[in-house]
Write an enzyme that holds these catalytic residues in place. Structure first.
Site: not given
Length: 503
Positions: A158, A259
């Site tokens: 991220e 995720e």
């Protein structure tokens, strides 16, 4: 008919497989390097204590009793892969990787950590892309590349999540990936896949994936998607999974959920798990990892850990996820998905990269920063012995020892039998734990380097490893058998007051 898991193992009804085989990339899918069957992740993200718990001298894979406790819970859950967000490369992970291997579980590992100097600054990456930073990254590789159940590395998580980071970070992510793959090619026994885990942001996700996958200079081997769009009871269409799948329909490297698991609707029912392993998605996605194992401040956990005595209480979400994973078919539907030729012994080239102006939301320049500071020397010669890295290797695993730590079931009753079931043999060449300790200590002053002929040669200074190739053979199939603990995932039905049952 149902049997207890331990009884099934004792009577030979649960077959012990050979050692876990390394997972390789071919085109857009993951494969078992020996059986050539396509591999799907059935997994969970694992970072007990969260980012705040990251310190020097300990990590999630450094305490063998905790590893036995959690490997038991992973096995009951039906998991074949975990993601670990950071490790300390100066301490031993031999026993924990051995426990996970015997339990049939692979590890995807992030090379960064929240500690200073061990991650990129997303807004000013040139200030953190340094020789010292890459020493840490290479140390993680040296510490773990010897484990056959190490599935791959994440070069970043991220990092790109807004306009500013999308302008400055992509080329540095690609530079880090380039350096990692060069180091692995020189100093690891196999070419371990390197990828990236992307934020849940449609504006940047697809363009970043295409940018990171293209070319032959720092191209990623896989792409992880962090997605939380399926909340509660939804459909393939209402959740947006149809659009997400379509966005990667022509993607050239493996893609999976690194995720997933929305908490806007609780308790979670994990309905999205069913969708992920149906033909709507298996032609594109290679499974995924639920976020996350332990309950932290963000509220995503499926177990509660008391860090005073390291006891664990299973939460309702654990049982809900276990039920979903138990329903994942042993033969995942899909087209002909067995590996059909091509060598897995070297990294593949991505598609040609377009010009930078082909991208709307990211800086897609093909002008990458050169390897910084002493990085070329590190890639050539290996990390310095002064870093005191523990170079891990497979060990013989004692599966007779149960965790001594307390586990409380979803029903509030303490679990009495907490023994792991061996589903995978120790890897070829595994050594006794004490011998691994001696070898790791010695390797801090004398190591080996992979050579062009595929043999290991000794040096007295700095580099480590040996070489190996994987065979591939032509084979086709209309369905894919789950590998490793995926077989167990399909047969474990429940943990009721700590009693596992098998169908």
């Amino acid at each position: 008919m149902r049997f207890s898991l331990l009884a099934a193992a004792a009577t030979g009804l649960l077959t012990v497989a050979s050692a876990l085989n390394p997972i390789v990339v071919q085109d857009r899918y993951l494969y078992d390097s020996v059986t050539n069957d396509r591999f799907f992740m059935v997994g969970v993200d694992y970072q007990p204590g969260g980012a705040a718990a990251v310190t020097s001298g300990s990590d999630p894979l450094s305490n063998p009793d905790i590893c036995r406790r959690d490997a038991y819970l992973f096995q009951q859950l039906g998991v074949n892969t975990i993601r670990v967000y950071s490790i300390d490369p100066t301490i031993s992970h031999d026993e924990c990787f051995g426990i996970l291997n015997a339990a049939g579980i692979y590890v995807v590992l992030d090379v960064n950590s929240p500690l200073e100097g061990q991650h990129l600054n997303r807004y000013e990456p040139w200030t953190t892309y340094t020789g010292a930073y890459m020493e840490h990254v290479f140390s993680v590789i040296e510490a773990t590349s010897g484990y056959p159940n190490l599935l791959g590395y994440f070069a970043g998580n991220e990092v790109v999540n807004d306009e500013e980071s999308a302008e400055y970070s992509p080329r540095y992510l690609k530079a880090v990936t380039r350096d990692m793959k060069s180091y692995i090619s020189n100093h690891a026994s196999r070419d371990i896949p390197v990828g990236y885990s992307a934020a849940d942001d449609l504006k940047y996700r697809v363009e970043l994936a295409e940018y990171l996958a293209c070319g032959d200079d720092g191209n990623a081997d896989f792409f992880g998607v962090n997605s939380y769009s399926w909340c509660g009871t939804q459909t393939f269409q209402s959740s947006g999974y149809d659009k997400l799948t379509a966005a990667f329909d022509n993607f050239t490297i493996p893609v999976f959920f690194s995720e997933y698991g929305c908490i806007e609707v609780t308790p979670r029912i994990f309905q999205e798990v069913d969708a992920l392993y149906t033909e709507n998605m298996t032609t594109v996605f290679s499974g995924g990892l639920i976020y996350e194992f332990s309950m932290e401040e963000n509220g995503y956990g499926i177990v509660e850990i008391d860090h005073d005595d390291e006891s664990v209480t299973l939460l309702a979400d654990y049982e809900a996820l276990r039920t979903r994973y138990a329903a994942v078919p042993t033969a995942v539907p899909g087209p002909a998905l067995t590996r059909s030729g091509g060598s897995s012994s070297s990294y593949a080239t991505g598609p040609s990269c377009p010009d930078a102006d082909a991208y709307t939301n990211i800086n897609g320049t093909n002008d990458l920063p050169p390897a910084v500071d002493n990085v070329p020397d590190l890639i050539s010669d290996g990390i310095p012995t002064s870093l005191n890295v523990w170079r891990g290797q497979p060990v013989i695993t004692d599966m007779d020892t149960e965790t001594t730590l307390r586990i409380v079931g979803v029903d509030g009753e303490e679990v009495q039998q907490k023994a792991l079931v061996r589903v995978s043999e120790d890897p070829e060449g595994a050594v006794a734990l004490e011998d691994a300790s001696t070898a790791a200590t010695a390797s801090r002053t004398a190591t080996t380097t992979r050579t062009s002929s595929g043999t290991a040669t000794g040096t007295s200074t700095s580099t480590s490893t040996a070489s190996g190739d994987s065979d591939s053979s032509s084979n086709t199939s209309g369905a894919v058998k789950m590998s490793g603990a995926g077989v167990l995932a399909a047969v474990v039905v429940g943990v009721l007051g700590g009693v596992a049952v098998v169908m």
